[in-house]
Write a protein that holds these residues in place. Structure first.
Motif, PDB file in Angstrom:
ATOM      1  N   THR A  72       0.832  -1.197   0.000  1.00  0.00           N
ATOM      2  CA  THR A  72       0.000   0.000   0.000  1.00  0.00           C
ATOM      3  C   THR A  72       0.869   1.250   0.000  1.00  0.00           C
ATOM      4  OG1 THR A  72      -0.099  -0.158   2.406  1.00  0.00           O
ATOM      5  CG2 THR A  72      -1.905  -1.132   1.174  1.00  0.00           C
ATOM      6  N   TYR A  73       0.212   2.418   0.043  1.00  0.00           N
ATOM      7  CA  TYR A  73       0.956   3.675   0.038  1.00  0.00           C
ATOM      8  C   TYR A  73       1.817   3.778   1.292  1.00  0.00           C
ATOM      9  CZ  TYR A  73       2.019   8.570  -0.797  1.00  0.00           C
ATOM     10  OH  TYR A  73       2.684   9.749  -1.049  1.00  0.00           O
ATOM     11  N   ASP A  74       3.056   4.159   1.127  1.00  0.00           N
ATOM     12  CA  ASP A  74       4.031   4.258   2.215  1.00  0.00           C
ATOM     13  C   ASP A  74       3.941   5.647   2.842  1.00  0.00           C
ATOM     14  OD1 ASP A  74       6.224   4.405   3.858  1.00  0.00           O
ATOM     15  OD2 ASP A  74       7.660   3.675   2.386  1.00  0.00           O
ATOM     16  N   GLN A  75       3.229   5.730   3.969  1.00  0.00           N
ATOM     17  CA  GLN A  75       3.054   7.021   4.642  1.00  0.00           C
ATOM     18  C   GLN A  75       4.347   7.522   5.264  1.00  0.00           C
ATOM     19  OE1 GLN A  75       0.334   8.768   4.505  1.00  0.00           O
ATOM     20  NE2 GLN A  75      -1.108   7.253   3.693  1.00  0.00           N
ATOM     21  N   ASP A  78       6.278   8.758   2.271  1.00  0.00           N
ATOM     22  CA  ASP A  78       5.462   9.508   1.313  1.00  0.00           C
ATOM     23  C   ASP A  78       5.738   9.030  -0.113  1.00  0.00           C
ATOM     24  OD1 ASP A  78       3.616  11.373   0.451  1.00  0.00           O
ATOM     25  OD2 ASP A  78       5.060  13.010   0.327  1.00  0.00           O
ATOM     26  N   SER A  80       4.540   5.879  -3.173  1.00  0.00           N
ATOM     27  CA  SER A  80       3.677   4.780  -3.584  1.00  0.00           C
ATOM     28  C   SER A  80       4.515   3.523  -3.816  1.00  0.00           C
ATOM     29  CB  SER A  80       2.928   5.141  -4.868  1.00  0.00           C
ATOM     30  OG  SER A  80       3.838   5.236  -5.955  1.00  0.00           O
ATOM     31  N   HIS A  81       3.834   2.377  -3.820  1.00  0.00           N
ATOM     32  CA  HIS A  81       4.527   1.124  -4.108  1.00  0.00           C
ATOM     33  C   HIS A  81       5.134   1.147  -5.507  1.00  0.00           C
ATOM     34  CE1 HIS A  81       5.403  -3.149  -4.189  1.00  0.00           C
ATOM     35  NE2 HIS A  81       4.728  -3.253  -5.313  1.00  0.00           N
ATOM     36  N   ASP A  82       4.384   1.680  -6.479  1.00  0.00           N
ATOM     37  CA  ASP A  82       4.885   1.741  -7.856  1.00  0.00           C
ATOM     38  C   ASP A  82       6.143   2.603  -7.947  1.00  0.00           C
ATOM     39  OD1 ASP A  82       2.886   0.115  -8.760  1.00  0.00           O
ATOM     40  OD2 ASP A  82       1.596   1.751  -9.452  1.00  0.00           O
ATOM     41  N   TYR A  83       6.165   3.706  -7.209  1.00  0.00           N
ATOM     42  CA  TYR A  83       7.357   4.561  -7.223  1.00  0.00           C
ATOM     43  C   TYR A  83       8.559   3.816  -6.651  1.00  0.00           C
ATOM     44  CZ  TYR A  83      10.737   8.082  -5.814  1.00  0.00           C
ATOM     45  OH  TYR A  83      11.903   8.776  -5.629  1.00  0.00           O
ATOM     46  N   LYS A  84       8.353   3.130  -5.539  1.00  0.00           N
ATOM     47  CA  LYS A  84       9.464   2.413  -4.911  1.00  0.00           C
ATOM     48  C   LYS A  84       9.996   1.306  -5.824  1.00  0.00           C
ATOM     49  CE  LYS A  84       7.342   1.532  -0.976  1.00  0.00           C
ATOM     50  NZ  LYS A  84       7.126   1.109   0.440  1.00  0.00           N
TER      51      LYS A  84
END
Length: 208
Positions: A72-75, A78, A80-84
């Motif tokens: 899920t989104y990495d709070q 900050d 997203s999974h796709d970005y990482k």
């Protein structure tokens, strides 16, 4: 950055982006211990080293990533999974699927082509088949590290590739150092790492 500054940054990014779950950290701790055993065996019994490295160390390690690490989104960071996945220096999940598929297909390939087109002495019994499979796995592991290192030379430069290779080789020792308390946190009921311990210790240039 100097070599060691970049090594620290790659380790920090790897930890903060991909190791939030404490179960994942525990599995990495067990995996690291198995990898150290594998490192010791490689000089005396390469096939056994490959079996320990792939069947124990890698299975434990990738189980943590695929089944326990949140997608899920990495709070905390900050991101997203796709970005990482897109900025992952080493093997992201998609690349790991390819690598693990090659690994899993090895026994079938050797069953259909026992001498691997002249590269191996064909096995005559189960022990020989397991030994040949393990040796191929050993070269797959070494080849995966070498291939990505050379690829990073092209993508990010010589130093970044060498830094990543150094990080991968030394990950078992580093994982034991930073994840040795993971079982304690799980017993306390803490299932996710807030990254504060690492963040406070980083030089300001590496903090985000």
């Amino acid at each position: 950055m100097t070599f060691f500054e970049e090594l620290q940054k790659q380790r920090w990014d790897d930890h903060r982006y991909y190791h939030h779950n404490r179960i994942n950290q525990c599995l990495h701790l067990l995996s690291a211990c198995c990898f150290l055993v594998s490192y010791g065996l490689v000089f005396f019994h390469p096939a056994a080293a490959a079996l320990v490295g792939w069947l124990l160390a890698m299975v434990l390690r990738q189980t943590g990533h695929f089944f326990f690490e949140p997608k899920t989104y990495d709070q905390v960071n900050d991101a997203s999974h796709d970005y990482k996945e897109s900025v992952k220096v080493g093997y992201n999940l998609n690349r790991k699927v390819v690598l693990l598929s090659i690994w899993a297909a090895t026994p079938l390939v050797l069953y259909l082509n026992p001498d691997l087109s002249g590269l191996l002495t064909p096995a005559t019994d189960l022990e020989g088949f397991i030994s040949n499979t393990a040796l191929v796995w050993l070269f797959i592991g070494m080849g995966a590290v070498l291939f990505r290192t050379l690829h990073l030379f092209k993508l990010m430069g010589l130093q970044s590739g060498l830094v990543w290779m150094t990080k991968i080789i030394t990950d078992p020792l580093h994982d034991i150092k930073i994840y040795q308390k993971a079982p304690h946190y799980i017993l306390k009921g803490e299932m996710y790492d807030n990254m504060e311990d690492w963040y406070d210790d980083l030089p300001l240039d590496n903090q985000v």
